[in-house]
Motif scaffolding. Structure first.
Motif, PDB file in Angstrom:
ATOM      1  N   ASN A   1       0.575  -1.098   0.051  1.00 43.16           N
ATOM      2  CA  ASN A   1       0.301  -0.029   0.170  1.00 43.16           C
ATOM      3  C   ASN A   1       1.177   0.810  -0.145  1.00 43.16           C
ATOM      4  OD1 ASN A   1      -2.938   1.138  -0.026  1.00 43.16           O
ATOM      5  ND2 ASN A   1      -2.882   1.277   2.299  1.00 43.16           N
ATOM      6  N   ASP A   2       1.523   1.587   0.906  1.00 40.44           N
ATOM      7  CA  ASP A   2       2.881   2.756   0.821  1.00 40.44           C
ATOM      8  C   ASP A   2       3.860   2.311  -0.697  1.00 40.44           C
ATOM      9  OD1 ASP A   2       1.892   3.055   3.157  1.00 40.44           O
ATOM     10  OD2 ASP A   2       3.435   1.869   3.932  1.00 40.44           O
ATOM     11  N   THR A   3       4.113   0.926  -1.229  1.00 42.23           N
ATOM     12  CA  THR A   3       4.664   1.735  -2.595  1.00 42.23           C
ATOM     13  C   THR A   3       3.581   1.546  -4.221  1.00 42.23           C
ATOM     14  OG1 THR A   3       4.888  -0.674  -2.461  1.00 42.23           O
ATOM     15  CG2 THR A   3       7.000   1.330  -1.306  1.00 42.23           C
ATOM     16  N   ILE A   4       2.112   2.075  -3.973  1.00 47.78           N
ATOM     17  CA  ILE A   4       1.575   1.680  -5.463  1.00 47.78           C
ATOM     18  C   ILE A   4       1.810   3.251  -5.301  1.00 47.78           C
ATOM     19  CG2 ILE A   4      -0.703   1.379  -6.139  1.00 47.78           C
ATOM     20  CD1 ILE A   4      -0.145  -1.103  -4.456  1.00 47.78           C
ATOM     21  N   LEU A   5       1.700   3.343  -6.514  1.00 54.35           N
ATOM     22  CA  LEU A   5       1.957   5.233  -6.749  1.00 54.35           C
ATOM     23  C   LEU A   5       0.356   4.949  -8.059  1.00 54.35           C
ATOM     24  CD1 LEU A   5       5.228   6.350  -7.165  1.00 54.35           C
ATOM     25  CD2 LEU A   5       3.839   6.509  -5.418  1.00 54.35           C
ATOM     26  N   PHE A   6      -0.713   6.689  -7.620  1.00 49.56           N
ATOM     27  CA  PHE A   6      -1.767   6.600  -8.241  1.00 49.56           C
ATOM     28  C   PHE A   6      -1.677   7.581  -8.943  1.00 49.56           C
ATOM     29  CE2 PHE A   6      -3.163   3.720  -4.537  1.00 49.56           C
ATOM     30  CZ  PHE A   6      -3.564   2.774  -5.266  1.00 49.56           C
ATOM     31  N   PHE A   7      -2.278   7.880 -10.114  1.00 54.47           N
ATOM     32  CA  PHE A   7      -2.354   8.975 -11.107  1.00 54.47           C
ATOM     33  C   PHE A   7      -3.023   9.817 -10.987  1.00 54.47           C
ATOM     34  CE2 PHE A   7      -4.230  10.774 -14.333  1.00 54.47           C
ATOM     35  CZ  PHE A   7      -3.046  11.227 -15.514  1.00 54.47           C
ATOM     36  N   ASN A   8      -2.471  11.174 -10.329  1.00 55.60           N
ATOM     37  CA  ASN A   8      -4.141  11.933 -10.523  1.00 55.60           C
ATOM     38  C   ASN A   8      -3.424  13.318 -11.861  1.00 55.60           C
ATOM     39  OD1 ASN A   8      -5.025  11.217  -7.868  1.00 55.60           O
ATOM     40  ND2 ASN A   8      -2.378  11.051  -6.896  1.00 55.60           N
ATOM     41  N   SER A   9      -4.945  14.307 -11.698  1.00 56.78           N
ATOM     42  CA  SER A   9      -4.661  14.801 -12.735  1.00 56.78           C
ATOM     43  C   SER A   9      -4.439  15.683 -11.271  1.00 56.78           C
ATOM     44  CB  SER A   9      -6.130  15.319 -13.641  1.00 56.78           C
ATOM     45  OG  SER A   9      -7.421  15.047 -12.717  1.00 56.78           O
ATOM     46  N   PRO A  10      -4.020  17.741 -12.510  1.00 53.66           N
ATOM     47  CA  PRO A  10      -3.952  18.910 -10.999  1.00 53.66           C
ATOM     48  C   PRO A  10      -5.906  18.668 -10.927  1.00 53.66           C
ATOM     49  CG  PRO A  10      -3.305  19.099 -12.966  1.00 53.66           C
ATOM     50  CD  PRO A  10      -3.432  17.431 -13.659  1.00 53.66           C
ATOM     51  N   ALA A  11      -6.550  18.482 -11.457  1.00 55.36           N
ATOM     52  CA  ALA A  11      -7.931  18.411 -10.522  1.00 55.36           C
ATOM     53  C   ALA A  11      -8.379  17.411 -10.055  1.00 55.36           C
ATOM     54  CB  ALA A  11      -8.947  18.943 -11.605  1.00 55.36           C
ATOM     55  N   ASP A  12      -7.641  16.500 -10.160  1.00 61.20           N
ATOM     56  CA  ASP A  12      -7.824  15.271  -8.972  1.00 61.20           C
ATOM     57  C   ASP A  12      -7.406  15.405  -7.953  1.00 61.20           C
ATOM     58  OD1 ASP A  12      -9.283  13.501 -10.967  1.00 61.20           O
ATOM     59  OD2 ASP A  12      -7.617  12.717 -11.376  1.00 61.20           O
ATOM     60  N   VAL A  13      -5.895  15.903  -8.210  1.00 62.56           N
ATOM     61  CA  VAL A  13      -5.301  16.469  -6.766  1.00 62.56           C
ATOM     62  C   VAL A  13      -5.960  17.609  -5.904  1.00 62.56           C
ATOM     63  CG1 VAL A  13      -3.057  17.707  -6.119  1.00 62.56           C
ATOM     64  CG2 VAL A  13      -2.833  16.195  -7.621  1.00 62.56           C
ATOM     65  N   GLN A  14      -6.511  18.497  -6.677  1.00 63.28           N
ATOM     66  CA  GLN A  14      -7.575  19.991  -5.689  1.00 63.28           C
ATOM     67  C   GLN A  14      -8.917  19.093  -4.997  1.00 63.28           C
ATOM     68  OE1 GLN A  14      -7.414  23.042  -8.197  1.00 63.28           O
ATOM     69  NE2 GLN A  14      -4.951  23.917  -7.886  1.00 63.28           N
ATOM     70  N   ALA A  15      -9.368  18.180  -5.979  1.00 66.78           N
ATOM     71  CA  ALA A  15     -10.953  17.763  -5.413  1.00 66.78           C
ATOM     72  C   ALA A  15     -10.285  17.451  -3.777  1.00 66.78           C
ATOM     73  CB  ALA A  15     -11.072  16.999  -6.493  1.00 66.78           C
TER      74      ALA A  15
ATOM     75  N   ASP B   1      -4.492  20.975 -16.663  1.00 68.96           N
ATOM     76  CA  ASP B   1      -5.598  19.824 -17.495  1.00 68.96           C
ATOM     77  C   ASP B   1      -6.817  20.589 -17.870  1.00 68.96           C
ATOM     78  OD1 ASP B   1      -6.665  19.957 -14.894  1.00 68.96           O
ATOM     79  OD2 ASP B   1      -7.287  18.085 -14.232  1.00 68.96           O
ATOM     80  N   ALA B   2      -8.294  20.561 -18.297  1.00 66.57           N
ATOM     81  CA  ALA B   2      -8.773  21.447 -18.823  1.00 66.57           C
ATOM     82  C   ALA B   2     -10.122  22.342 -17.735  1.00 66.57           C
ATOM     83  CB  ALA B   2      -9.648  20.618 -18.913  1.00 66.57           C
ATOM     84  N   GLN B   3      -9.244  21.656 -16.331  1.00 67.60           N
ATOM     85  CA  GLN B   3      -9.747  22.523 -15.081  1.00 67.60           C
ATOM     86  C   GLN B   3      -8.794  23.692 -13.846  1.00 67.60           C
ATOM     87  OE1 GLN B   3     -12.002  19.618 -13.112  1.00 67.60           O
ATOM     88  NE2 GLN B   3     -13.242  19.149 -14.597  1.00 67.60           N
ATOM     89  N   SER B   4      -7.703  23.114 -14.458  1.00 68.18           N
ATOM     90  CA  SER B   4      -6.586  23.541 -12.894  1.00 68.18           C
ATOM     91  C   SER B   4      -4.516  23.585 -13.673  1.00 68.18           C
ATOM     92  CB  SER B   4      -6.593  23.184 -11.516  1.00 68.18           C
ATOM     93  OG  SER B   4      -6.165  21.782 -11.195  1.00 68.18           O
ATOM     94  N   ALA B   5      -3.912  23.907 -12.773  1.00 70.88           N
ATOM     95  CA  ALA B   5      -2.493  23.742 -13.628  1.00 70.88           C
ATOM     96  C   ALA B   5      -1.623  23.517 -11.791  1.00 70.88           C
ATOM     97  CB  ALA B   5      -2.325  24.737 -13.760  1.00 70.88           C
ATOM     98  N   ILE B   6      -1.195  22.412 -11.779  1.00 67.59           N
ATOM     99  CA  ILE B   6       0.015  22.422 -10.998  1.00 67.59           C
ATOM    100  C   ILE B   6       1.464  22.791 -11.141  1.00 67.59           C
ATOM    101  CG2 ILE B   6       0.896  20.741  -8.669  1.00 67.59           C
ATOM    102  CD1 ILE B   6      -1.280  19.452  -8.247  1.00 67.59           C
TER     103      ILE B   6
ATOM    104  N   LEU C   1      -7.241  13.892 -19.806  1.00 64.13           N
ATOM    105  CA  LEU C   1      -7.971  14.657 -20.358  1.00 64.13           C
ATOM    106  C   LEU C   1      -9.450  13.696 -21.655  1.00 64.13           C
ATOM    107  CD1 LEU C   1      -4.410  15.281 -21.054  1.00 64.13           C
ATOM    108  CD2 LEU C   1      -5.358  16.705 -19.840  1.00 64.13           C
ATOM    109  N   ARG C   2      -9.137  12.640 -22.228  1.00 63.32           N
ATOM    110  CA  ARG C   2     -10.082  12.692 -23.575  1.00 63.32           C
ATOM    111  C   ARG C   2     -11.433  13.470 -21.790  1.00 63.32           C
ATOM    112  NH1 ARG C   2      -8.775   7.754 -24.562  1.00 63.32           N
ATOM    113  NH2 ARG C   2      -7.216   9.221 -26.226  1.00 63.32           N
ATOM    114  N   ARG C   3     -11.664  12.466 -20.631  1.00 72.35           N
ATOM    115  CA  ARG C   3     -12.996  12.967 -20.351  1.00 72.35           C
ATOM    116  C   ARG C   3     -13.090  14.460 -19.716  1.00 72.35           C
ATOM    117  NH1 ARG C   3     -11.058   9.356 -16.498  1.00 72.35           N
ATOM    118  NH2 ARG C   3      -9.885  10.471 -15.430  1.00 72.35           N
ATOM    119  N   GLN C   4     -12.176  14.924 -19.339  1.00 76.30           N
ATOM    120  CA  GLN C   4     -12.585  16.826 -19.723  1.00 76.30           C
ATOM    121  C   GLN C   4     -12.749  17.449 -21.022  1.00 76.30           C
ATOM    122  OE1 GLN C   4      -9.371  17.826 -17.413  1.00 76.30           O
ATOM    123  NE2 GLN C   4      -9.459  16.132 -15.599  1.00 76.30           N
ATOM    124  N   GLY C   5     -12.528  16.645 -22.026  1.00 80.41           N
ATOM    125  CA  GLY C   5     -12.746  17.067 -23.476  1.00 80.41           C
ATOM    126  C   GLY C   5     -11.421  18.236 -23.726  1.00 80.41           C
ATOM    127  N   HIS C   6      -9.926  17.493 -23.004  1.00 82.22           N
ATOM    128  CA  HIS C   6      -9.343  18.758 -23.613  1.00 82.22           C
ATOM    129  C   HIS C   6      -8.616  17.997 -24.332  1.00 82.22           C
ATOM    130  CE1 HIS C   6      -6.734  22.355 -22.729  1.00 82.22           C
ATOM    131  NE2 HIS C   6      -5.975  21.047 -22.632  1.00 82.22           N
TER     132      HIS C   6
END
Length: 153
Positions: free
Chosen positions: A30-44, A78-83, A135-140
């Protein structure tokens, strides 16, 4: 105890031991698995500082700033935010503005993502599936669909 009961007890005990071992392995991973996040996911999700994850998106146009040595600061959007991302080291040859990337690192308390590694897309038709889907889900990003439409014209 009959032979059949001993056999069932042994099988049940072995199953319990295997179940506990599997649970411990999954807990340790669990500690070594790295998940992918978009900038909008990180903020949400309000990702806590110090959390290690992968950040993916497009490099924002005009955001790449190189400082002394090999330090680079840029924004992943991404389409909603930037980090903002800070990276110390050599960037891949294919890294450029507007490029799809995945950066692996840690979110700092200041909100800047400190990347340990940066991966750029392989060729003009490739983008990591997770980044392309987000990016496809966000239409970008349209990816192969856009390329095929241009080829038809």
């Amino acid at each position: 105890m009959t032979r059949k009961q001993r056999r069932l007890t042994l099988i049940a005990a072995a199953g319990c031991v295997l179940g506990v071992a599997l649970g411990l392995v999954l807990y340790a991973m669990n500690d070594t698995i790295l998940f992918f996040n978009s900038p909008a996911d990180v903020q949400a999700r309000n990702v806590q500082p110090g959390t290690r994850f992968r950040l993916g998106g497009l490099v924002k146009e005009g955001s790449v700033k190189r400082s002394d040595g090999q330090q680079v600061v840029f924004e992943v959007m991404d389409a909603q935010s930037a980090i903002p991302v800070r990276y110390q080291g050599l960037l891949p040859d294919l890294f450029r503005e507007g490029q799809g990337i995945v950066a692996e690192g840690v979110l700092e308390a200041s909100g800047v993502f400190r990347a340990d590694s940066v991966l750029a897309k392989h060729d003009e038709n490739y983008m990591p599936r997770e980044v392309a889907d987000a990016l496809r889900r966000q239409g970008h990003w349209q990816g192969e669909e856009k390329a095929s439409q241009q080829a038809e014209q």
